[in-house]
Each structure stands twice: as C-alpha cells, then as structure tokens.
Design an enzyme around this catalytic site. Structure first.
Site: not given
Ligand SMILES: Cc1cc2nc3c(=O)[nH]c(=O)nc-3n(C[C@H](O)[C@H](O)[C@H](O)COP(=O)(O)OP(=O)(O)OC[C@H]3O[C@@H](n4cnc5c(N)ncnc54)[C@H](O)[C@@H]3O)c2cc1C
Length: 454
Positions: A18-19, A21, A181
């Site tokens: 995953g790339s 956060f 939003e």
């Molecule tokens: C529309 C929206 C608005 C938001 N607003 C806020 C906000 O205002 N404030 C806040 O704090 N949070 C907000 N969030 C939540 C926040 O964005 C998430 O909590 C955060 O992105 C989680 O980080 P993560 O790394 O777990 O997942 P993500 O950031 O979703 O990253 C997951 C990564 O994994 C990759 N991936 C997925 N499956 C696979 C696979 N099988 N193989 C390889 N790569 C894969 C994806 O492409 C992505 O790069 C919002 C979310 C959304 C959708």
C-alpha cells in the site's frame, strides 16, 4: 517471477503493501535503516483521500492530490516501489504474491507491513456501485465529476420537465465527513460556479439531497457539531433526510426507507455513495491461515503491537486494522505505520520483540469542511465551527499534503476557488462519465465469451 532487475541483497527484507498514508509513512520512517524495502502498491500514486471530493467537484486536479509514489521515494535508496496488486500472503513461507496485468510476482519478506486500506461497502448490495459510485479512488472522483457535470449538460438539452428534474437531482448517501463535504460542494457548484452558464436550465434550481441512516449528520462528531453542519448545509439549500436507509438504487433513482417504516422513491440521475467501508480482502487472507480474526467490515483485529497472532513480524496498520479507540482516519494509519517501522528498527539493533510497548494512539482531532469558509472541528474536548474551523482545516490539510509542488499548486487552486466562484478543473471526458458502466459491459462480454470457450 521475482521482480526483474531487483538487486539481491542479504539485508533484512521489509515488504510494505500500500502507498497510502500507512504504507508511505512506514517506508519513510525506515529511510535510514539498513534494510531492503519493497513497497508494493496497486496504484502509481500516493492518494490524499481527504481531498478527493474537491477533485470530484472541479476545485483540484488529480495530480495535486495524488503525486507519483516513485518520485516521492526517489531519494530513498533503500526502497524500491513496485506496481502490482497483492493477492496473497503466504505466512509460512513469508512471501507476498502480486499481479500486474496478468503477470504474477512473488516477493519474500522478513518483516511485512500491510496497509492496504479499505474500499467502499454497499452492505451486501454491490450492484448499487454501478449507479452510485463511492469516493475512494481518483477513478471514482473523476467519474463523479463527469456524472455531475454531465447531468447539467443533459438537462440543458432536455425538453421533458420530469427528465430535467431527475437530472438536476443529486443524492449523496451517508452524512459522514465525505458525504457532508460532497453535498456542500455540489450545492456551491450549482448555486455559484454554474450560475448563468446555461440557457434552458437554471443550475441554482438543482436539488441536493443528503441521506443519513443515523439521527444526525456527522454522527462520529457528536450532536453539537452535527447540528452546526446541519444548519450550514440547509443554508446552502441541501435537503437533509435523517433516520433514512437506502434500500435500492438503479439508473434512474433510489428507494429510501424511513424510521416510521414508510418508503419513498427519489428520481435522481446522479447518486454518490459515501456510506460504509469494507477493509481490503487481504485481512480475510490472513484469517484463513492463522488465528487472526476479522470484524464485520473485514478489518483485522490486531494484537496490542499491531501484529497478528503467531506472526510478530507481520503488522497490519491503518484502515485495514481494527484497534479499539482508533478511528479510520489518516492519523490512525500514520501513527500505526511509524510505530511498526520503529519496532523493526529497534529490533534490528537488538531489542527483544518481548519488550514491545503496546501501540498508543494520540488523538489529534477531526474536521470536516462543510462549504467555502465554513467547517466544523473537534480537537480534544474543544468543539468549534465556522470560519476559524475552516482556517484550521485549510492549514492542516496543507501540512499533510505530500510534496512542496502539491502544496503550492493546491494553494493556487484554492485561492482561485475561494476568491471567486470559479473552479479550475471542470473538464470532463465522456470516458470518465461512462467508465463504470462500460467496464461492467466489458466484463459481461468477457464472462459470456469465457462461458462459450468452456
Ligand atoms: C473520501 C475520503 C475522505 C476522507 N477524509 C478524511 C479526513 O478528512 N481526515 C482524515 O483523517 N481521514 C480522512 N479519510 C480517511 C483516510 O483517508 C484513511 O483513514 C487513510 O487513507 C487510511 O490510510 P491507509 O494507509 O490505511 O489506507 P489508504 O490510504 O487507503 O491506502 C491504501 C493503499 O493500499 C493500496 N492497496 C489496496 N489494496 C492493495 C493490494 N491488494 N495490493 C497493493 N496495494 C493495495 C491502495 O492503492 C492504497 O495505495 C478520508 C477517506 C476518504 C475515502
């Protein structure tokens, strides 16, 4: 196949999935560690999801919120970014399988950080997705932009008042931060940006309906901030329906069931789904091979050190993990990822895995921008709304946007849209607007052909 051109080394192998956060912060935290990092991600960019709604409504371009991961990581010599979708983790042999356009790859690991995030959940009604796209990816946002602007264009050409009304009715399902939003921005787009731009329709007459199953908007932010956001949205003309569950969605509208048991159909060409999340299926893959448990949303119930039972070298962080008291927000992913990276670094220097302190989440608060100049914010026990909250929202989002160029371009785009009704990214293409339906059609054709081929 292992990765072509990959440098074989004896260094400790860290694989990050995953790339977003979580993944990006884990990799960056390990920049000075004597390790060999492979960052496997299914997109080429790091996506700043909180601003997706601004791409969907024409304020920002996709490039401003999704810089290429490879360029962010270009100076980190111990890391290699590899494009591909991780499909299986073999916990016994310590490998990750991934695919890229039909080619399969296997990547060995000594330590694994899984941060694959979550997708949209339609609560068992995945067929809704075709007519009510979610807001999780750049594709979603561009498709929604195409659908929203396309609806105004079609309404302009229609002489049928019933069809016009359907085209000018926009429904957002789910009144969490994203739904609020999105509804606020569609209202501002129609009331201000598009005002006077058509000859046969009046965009300011468009209806924006926000539907929420709970009894307030912004349920996670409590009644006070919910009421503030509610009032502001109503001032923008958004119609809010609470205690309302969507039970069916089709091309032309949706059916809503209310708390009193009654149901109503709303005719609407453009629906946006922001009602639920489903964690990456990689969590279920882990559960099949270990004592790992997942919750109803597919999130992995991690141990206090964010690992899974029996595998102290496998961390699950961010939206994919369930940790009591940690919201599915960027900070949860960032802090979890840094914690896992710190443990890897400490243990490479000789610390014992038995001495791990449990992960502690520091709640920095949450915010939602309701409209231009108005937001609601919760920081510790402090709850406030209006212009001050909006300024705080602006500042915070700028701090967390990755890269100087993205920050600069975003400030320029914001300045334009905040000081005038204009928006710089109102381009839409036919391909974007019809992408989902076309892909579904192609999949149906492929399925029929596969069946014929036996
Ligand atoms: C529309 C929206 C608005 C938001 N607003 C806020 C906000 O205002 N404030 C806040 O704090 N949070 C907000 N969030 C939540 C926040 O964005 C998430 O909590 C955060 O992105 C989680 O980080 P993560 O790394 O777990 O997942 P993500 O950031 O979703 O990253 C997951 C990564 O994994 C990759 N991936 C997925 N499956 C696979 C696979 N099988 N193989 C390889 N790569 C894969 C994806 O492409 C992505 O790069 C919002 C979310 C959304 C959708």
């Amino acid at each position: 196949m292992s990765h072509p051109g990959a440098v074989q080394s004896d260094k400790h192998k860290v694989v990050i999935i995953g790339s977003g956060f979580g993944g990006l912060n884990a990799a960056q935290k390990l920049r000075r560690a004597d390790v060999d990092i492979k960052l496997i991600a299914k997109t080429t960019h790091h996506l700043f999801q909180p601003l997706l709604y601004q791409v969907a409504t024409g304020i920002l371009s996709e490039g401003e919120i999704a810089p290429p991961t490879r360029l962010i990581m270009r100076k980190q010599r111990n890391a290699q970014v590899v494009l591909g979708e991780a499909t299986h983790i073999d916990l016994v042999n310590q490998t990750v399988d991934s695919v890229l356009l039909g080619h399969s790859y296997r990547t060995p690991y000594d330590s694994l950080i899984i941060a694959a995030g979550a997708g949209q959940s339609y609560f068992g009604n995945d067929q809704f997705a075709e007519w009510a796209p979610g807001m999780k990816t750049i594709d979603d946002a561009l498709e929604l932009r195409g659908r929203i602007l396309g609806a105004f264009e079609q309404a302009e050409r229609s002489s049928d008042p019933v069809r016009r009304e359907k085209l000018l009715t926009f429904v957002v399902v789910g009144a969490g931060p994203t739904g609020v939003e999105m509804a606020g921005q569609i209202a501002e787009l129609s009331d201000s940006t598009l005002k006077g731009a058509f000859r046969h329709i009046d965009p300011t007459q468009a209806r924006v309906i926000l539907i929420e199953g709970a009894d307030q908007v912004l349920p996670p932010m409590g009644p006070k901030l919910g009421a503030k956001a509610h009032k502001r949205l109503e001032k923008l003309g958004v119609e809010i329906q609470l205690n309302a569950m969507v039970t069916d969605v089709d091309r032309n509208g949706l059916v809503v069931k209310y708390k009193d048991g009654t149901s109503k159909r709303i005719e609407s060409a453009t629906k946006v789904w922001s009602a639920g999340v489903a964690a990456s299926p990689l969590g279920a893959d882990l559960a099949r091979q270990s004592d790992t448990e997942i919750d109803r949303a597919g999130r992995v119930k991690v141990l206090p050190d964010l690992t899974i039972p029996g595998h102290p070298n496998v961390w699950v962080v961010g939206d994919m993990a369930f940790v009591e008291g940690v919201p599915g927000q960027a900070q949860g992913a960032i802090q979890g990822a840094k914690y896992a990276a710190d443990l890897i670094k400490a243990e490479l220097k000789g610390a014992s895995p038995d001495s791990r302190a449990p992960f502690k989440y520091f709640n920095k608060g949450s915010m939602a921008a309701v409209s231009k100049y108005s937001a609601v914010a919760q920081v510790g026990k402090l709850e406030f709304g209006g212009f001050l909250a909006w300024l705080a929202w602006l500042g915070l989002h700028l701090i967390y946007l990755v890269g100087f160029q993205s920050k600069l371009m975003t400030v320029l785009s914001w300045t334009r849209s905040f000081l005038s009704p204009g928006r710089g990214q109102l381009t839409m293409t036919e391909q974007q607007a019809y992408a989902r339906t076309r892909i579904e059609q192609l999949e149906e054709i492929a399925a029929v052909e596969n069946e014929k081929a036996g």
